[in-house]
Scaffold this motif. Sequence first.
Motif, short mmCIF file in Angstrom:
data_model
loop_
_atom_site.label_atom_id
_atom_site.label_comp_id
_atom_site.label_asym_id
_atom_site.label_seq_id
_atom_site.Cartn_x
_atom_site.Cartn_y
_atom_site.Cartn_z
N PHE A 136 43.34 -27.92 -43.22
CA PHE A 136 42.20 -27.76 -42.32
C PHE A 136 41.94 -26.27 -42.05
CE2 PHE A 136 40.16 -27.43 -38.22
CZ PHE A 136 39.26 -28.49 -38.17
N CYS A 137 43.00 -25.53 -41.76
CA CYS A 137 42.86 -24.10 -41.46
C CYS A 137 42.36 -23.31 -42.68
CB CYS A 137 44.19 -23.53 -40.99
SG CYS A 137 44.71 -24.12 -39.36
N HIS A 138 42.84 -23.66 -43.86
CA HIS A 138 42.37 -23.01 -45.08
C HIS A 138 40.88 -23.25 -45.28
CE1 HIS A 138 45.72 -21.18 -47.31
NE2 HIS A 138 46.49 -22.03 -46.66
N SER A 139 40.44 -24.47 -45.02
CA SER A 139 39.02 -24.82 -45.22
C SER A 139 38.12 -24.06 -44.26
CB SER A 139 38.83 -26.33 -45.04
OG SER A 139 39.54 -27.05 -46.03
N ILE A 140 38.52 -23.97 -43.01
CA ILE A 140 37.69 -23.32 -42.01
C ILE A 140 37.61 -21.81 -42.29
CG2 ILE A 140 39.33 -22.68 -40.16
CD1 ILE A 140 37.44 -24.12 -38.21
N THR A 141 38.67 -21.24 -42.82
CA THR A 141 38.67 -19.83 -43.20
C THR A 141 37.79 -19.59 -44.42
OG1 THR A 141 40.92 -19.60 -42.34
CG2 THR A 141 40.14 -17.87 -43.80
N MET A 164 33.86 -28.34 -45.74
CA MET A 164 33.68 -29.24 -44.60
C MET A 164 34.26 -30.63 -44.90
SD MET A 164 29.86 -28.54 -43.20
CE MET A 164 29.35 -26.91 -42.67
N SER A 165 34.08 -31.08 -46.14
CA SER A 165 34.63 -32.38 -46.54
C SER A 165 36.15 -32.37 -46.46
CB SER A 165 34.17 -32.73 -47.95
OG SER A 165 32.77 -32.88 -48.02
N TYR A 166 36.77 -31.24 -46.85
CA TYR A 166 38.22 -31.13 -46.76
C TYR A 166 38.67 -31.13 -45.30
CZ TYR A 166 39.07 -30.35 -51.72
OH TYR A 166 39.18 -30.52 -53.09
N MET A 167 37.90 -30.50 -44.43
CA MET A 167 38.22 -30.53 -43.00
C MET A 167 38.18 -31.97 -42.48
SD MET A 167 35.96 -27.25 -41.72
CE MET A 167 36.24 -27.53 -39.96
N GLN A 168 37.14 -32.68 -42.87
CA GLN A 168 36.99 -34.06 -42.44
C GLN A 168 38.12 -34.93 -42.99
OE1 GLN A 168 33.49 -36.48 -43.82
NE2 GLN A 168 32.94 -36.37 -41.66
N LEU A 169 38.49 -34.71 -44.25
CA LEU A 169 39.57 -35.48 -44.86
C LEU A 169 40.90 -35.21 -44.14
CD1 LEU A 169 40.64 -37.34 -47.07
CD2 LEU A 169 40.87 -35.33 -48.56
N ALA A 170 41.15 -33.95 -43.79
CA ALA A 170 42.38 -33.60 -43.07
C ALA A 170 42.46 -34.34 -41.74
CB ALA A 170 42.45 -32.09 -42.84
N LEU A 182 36.22 -28.54 -33.67
CA LEU A 182 36.05 -27.42 -34.60
C LEU A 182 35.11 -27.79 -35.75
CD1 LEU A 182 39.75 -26.25 -34.74
CD2 LEU A 182 37.84 -24.89 -33.89
N LEU A 183 35.21 -29.02 -36.24
CA LEU A 183 34.30 -29.46 -37.31
C LEU A 183 32.87 -29.56 -36.79
CD1 LEU A 183 33.71 -30.42 -40.15
CD2 LEU A 183 34.52 -32.71 -39.50
#
Length: 285
Positions: free
Chosen positions: A104-109, A67-73, A232-233
């Motif tokens: 972002f896509c890698h993190s959500i997967t 989730m942190s990586y999604m937010q950072l992206a 999405l987040l």
Amino acid sequence: MNNINLVTKTPFFEIVLILDDFASLDDIVRSYPYIESKIKGERPPLLPHETCLKKVRKIMMGITSSMSYMQLAILQIKRRYNAKYYSEKGYTAYDFYRYHYSSFCHSITTIHDLYFKLLVELCDINIGSKRMIQWNKLRDALNANGENDIVELIEHYYSVIQEHEQKRNKVSHEGLLSSKMLDNYHLTIIWSSLHTKPLTADDMHEYIEGTKANKYLLAKTKKAFIGELNTLLTVTIGSTQKLFELLLPKLIQKMSPKFLESHSNEFIELNKDSLNRFVLSKHRE
């Protein structure tokens, strides 16, 4: 800004951290005779509830880390693009946004996969390999156990992220990545670069680089793209909260009564609402 702390403040998250800390202390105490005597042999094995807590904690931290990586992206895409800095390194604006969207896509997967691992660990499901968990088998096992709420939650979450998860697969296996809004942003820049001659009556003024209309179009497209990622987040945070809520009773059921009893006084002294409501109250029943 999406608040990941909504996940870290859930009773499930807090209880896993506290119980795992106490379980680790138990393991250290139990290991002292082995360490001090320097007897050659195998280290004392972890008890079932200790093993469970360590696995759940690892999965849980993986979810919040993703989730942190999604937010950072999102933050990186949102920031002002430094054209001079990246062009000197051979990157375009499109490369910049594609890279962070791919992350972002890698993190959500990854989060979706970790959901599966968490379910296998806490729902007493045996579907063979825990490394390659197939949703069809997992869903059938959950339905057989009457876990309809969990199945509904996972399927709803997948319906929201499906498009982006499929893009992650494409970029991993084929090197391809696209987004309607991302491509619109890129096409706007292409149109701008093509119109270098003086304006004529036939030119599309909104695509002329540097014009007010062009800047507005770029800003509007970028804002819409960021809005989609933020949504999405938000859905991911909400789904994780709900999943943790559904799995909390199953986590507590896996705890040894002897373990809970041995630390009950310490739990009382901590006076944490999550422990009082979900662990101590359950243990006293």
